[in-house]
Motif scaffolding. Structure first.
Motif, PDB file in Angstrom:
ATOM      1  N   SER A  55      55.125 -27.031 -48.096  1.00 28.13           N
ATOM      2  CA  SER A  55      53.879 -27.173 -48.864  1.00 28.13           C
ATOM      3  C   SER A  55      52.627 -26.888 -48.698  1.00 28.13           C
ATOM      4  O   SER A  55      51.869 -27.346 -48.701  1.00 28.13           O
ATOM      5  CB  SER A  55      54.550 -29.411 -48.604  1.00 28.13           C
ATOM      6  N   SER A  56      52.126 -26.365 -46.782  1.00 30.69           N
ATOM      7  CA  SER A  56      50.613 -26.605 -46.667  1.00 30.69           C
ATOM      8  C   SER A  56      50.708 -25.322 -46.625  1.00 30.69           C
ATOM      9  O   SER A  56      49.307 -24.528 -46.123  1.00 30.69           O
ATOM     10  CB  SER A  56      50.487 -27.341 -45.584  1.00 30.69           C
ATOM     11  N   GLY A  57      51.755 -24.108 -46.202  1.00 29.88           N
ATOM     12  CA  GLY A  57      51.611 -22.629 -45.903  1.00 29.88           C
ATOM     13  C   GLY A  57      50.614 -22.402 -44.323  1.00 29.88           C
ATOM     14  O   GLY A  57      50.613 -21.692 -43.625  1.00 29.88           O
ATOM     15  N   GLN A  58      50.578 -23.584 -43.186  1.00 31.19           N
ATOM     16  CA  GLN A  58      50.372 -23.805 -42.229  1.00 31.19           C
ATOM     17  C   GLN A  58      51.775 -24.289 -41.041  1.00 31.19           C
ATOM     18  O   GLN A  58      52.188 -25.310 -42.316  1.00 31.19           O
ATOM     19  CB  GLN A  58      48.954 -24.254 -42.260  1.00 31.19           C
ATOM     20  N   PRO A  59      51.624 -23.671 -39.955  1.00 31.97           N
ATOM     21  CA  PRO A  59      53.176 -25.021 -39.523  1.00 31.97           C
ATOM     22  C   PRO A  59      52.071 -26.603 -38.895  1.00 31.97           C
ATOM     23  O   PRO A  59      51.149 -26.770 -38.979  1.00 31.97           O
ATOM     24  CB  PRO A  59      52.572 -24.127 -37.782  1.00 31.97           C
ATOM     25  N   CYS A  60      53.006 -27.413 -38.381  1.00 35.80           N
ATOM     26  CA  CYS A  60      52.507 -28.318 -38.443  1.00 35.80           C
ATOM     27  C   CYS A  60      51.381 -28.577 -37.184  1.00 35.80           C
ATOM     28  O   CYS A  60      51.284 -28.242 -35.903  1.00 35.80           O
ATOM     29  CB  CYS A  60      53.877 -29.196 -37.945  1.00 35.80           C
ATOM     30  N   LEU A  61      50.372 -29.431 -38.109  1.00 30.92           N
ATOM     31  CA  LEU A  61      49.016 -29.198 -36.941  1.00 30.92           C
ATOM     32  C   LEU A  61      48.868 -30.623 -35.777  1.00 30.92           C
ATOM     33  O   LEU A  61      48.281 -30.755 -35.207  1.00 30.92           O
ATOM     34  CB  LEU A  61      47.922 -29.336 -38.178  1.00 30.92           C
ATOM     35  N   LYS A  62      49.956 -31.453 -36.228  1.00 29.95           N
ATOM     36  CA  LYS A  62      50.141 -32.875 -35.774  1.00 29.95           C
ATOM     37  C   LYS A  62      51.044 -33.131 -34.843  1.00 29.95           C
ATOM     38  O   LYS A  62      51.192 -34.647 -34.499  1.00 29.95           O
ATOM     39  CB  LYS A  62      50.114 -34.186 -37.146  1.00 29.95           C
ATOM     40  N   PHE A  63      52.132 -31.582 -34.255  1.00 37.05           N
ATOM     41  CA  PHE A  63      53.012 -32.190 -33.472  1.00 37.05           C
ATOM     42  C   PHE A  63      52.521 -32.653 -31.742  1.00 37.05           C
ATOM     43  O   PHE A  63      51.175 -32.161 -31.869  1.00 37.05           O
ATOM     44  CB  PHE A  63      53.245 -30.809 -32.510  1.00 37.05           C
TER      45      PHE A  63
END
Length: 66
Positions: A55-63
């Motif tokens: 959905s964002s094109g980025q890895p999960c930034l809230k891990f």
């Protein structure tokens, strides 16, 4: 690109995140959507990090590790 799909290219670019090691991951009671992500408040049948990437094109930034 014959024989390659777009998802193959995304999979190579995506930094794999182990959702089960994240403090925001949880198992739901919903059999259709058994995996949840508290930080983004959604349920899914896939790994939540995969849905975040698609959905964002980025890895999960809230891990956050447990």
């Amino acid at each position: 690109m014959i024989g390659k799909s777009r998802t193959d290219d995304m999979g190579k670019k995506m930094k794999r995140v182990n959702c089960m090691a994240c403090r925001h991951f949880y198992i739901t009671w919903d059999s259709s959507f058994p995996k949840g992500r508290r930080a983004f408040q959604f349920k899914t049948s896939n790994q939540p990090s995969r849905d975040v990437f698609h959905s964002s094109g980025q890895p999960c930034l809230k891990f956050q590790a447990n």
